[in-house]
Design an enzyme around this catalytic site. Structure first.
Site, PDB file in Angstrom:
ATOM      1  N   CYS A   1       0.395  -1.241   0.024  1.00 59.74           N
ATOM      2  CA  CYS A   1      -0.128  -0.189  -0.104  1.00 59.74           C
ATOM      3  C   CYS A   1       1.184   1.421   0.206  1.00 59.74           C
ATOM      4  O   CYS A   1       2.269   1.591   0.021  1.00 59.74           O
ATOM      5  CB  CYS A   1      -1.374  -0.275   1.755  1.00 59.74           C
TER       6      CYS A   1
ATOM      7  N   CYS B   1      -4.221  -0.833  -2.599  1.00 51.81           N
ATOM      8  CA  CYS B   1      -4.774   0.410  -2.546  1.00 51.81           C
ATOM      9  C   CYS B   1      -4.448   0.784  -4.080  1.00 51.81           C
ATOM     10  O   CYS B   1      -3.563   0.310  -4.970  1.00 51.81           O
ATOM     11  CB  CYS B   1      -4.354   1.648  -1.576  1.00 51.81           C
TER      12      CYS B   1
ATOM     13  N   CYS C   1       6.678  -1.807  -9.180  1.00 51.37           N
ATOM     14  CA  CYS C   1       7.652  -2.601  -8.552  1.00 51.37           C
ATOM     15  C   CYS C   1       9.559  -2.016  -8.755  1.00 51.37           C
ATOM     16  O   CYS C   1       9.524  -1.693  -8.977  1.00 51.37           O
ATOM     17  CB  CYS C   1       7.031  -3.955  -7.849  1.00 51.37           C
TER      18      CYS C   1
END
Length: 159
Positions: free
Chosen positions: A7, A79, A87
């Site tokens: 998140c 989220c 990433c």
């Protein structure tokens, strides 16, 4: 299997998911949580809810995705902001899925209404975690495509 709940702030939803997963998971499965822009604290209502549920919170803290103790096998974004982020390169081609949940930290109203928002986020995450843990243990190795489809489907359980 190492699962990362990701998140942006790592103060509510990802913390709830990490602690709940670790309380329910069998040996050999472990969850971590992190944020792309960690808040630096765990929301007190998250800690209070986990305590009411009897889930241990020792060692749980808000942290950056740059500080992970292990490379995850699966990244679960909880989220919308984190779902749209790239990433870190060091994670490589790790499997990803999105289990979006409304942010209880943004809830307004009475204490009871805010507590209800935290409770709802927890219940949705717990149901999804239980569904994930019910998947056949060898599915990820035997049929990665079917595993990914099931993990993605779990993200649609409960609004």
């Amino acid at each position: 299997m190492n699962v990362l709940f990701l998140c942006t702030g790592n103060s509510c939803r990802s913390i709830l998911a990490e602690a709940t997963f670790n309380a329910l998971a069998p040996a050999g499965m472990r969850a971590m949580s992190a944020g792309s822009q960690p808040a630096g604290y765990v929301h007190p209502r998250s800690l209070a809810l986990l305590a009411r549920e009897g889930i241990a919170t020792e060692g749980v803290h808000s942290k950056s995705w740059n500080d992970l103790p292990h490379t995850p096998d699966l990244v679960v974004t909880v989220c919308a902001s984190a779902a749209g982020e790239t990433c870190p390169v060091y994670l490589g081609k790790v499997s990803r899925t999105h289990w979006g949940v409304a942010d209880p930290a943004r809830a307004t109203g009475s204490d009871a209404e805010i507590d209800a928002a935290f409770e709802h986020a927890y219940r949705v995450l717990r149901a999804r975690i239980e569904a994930f843990l019910a998947l056949p243990g060898e599915l990820a190795q035997r049929d990665p495509v079917a595993f990914q489809a099931e993990v993605d489907r779990i993200g649609t359980l409960l609004p």
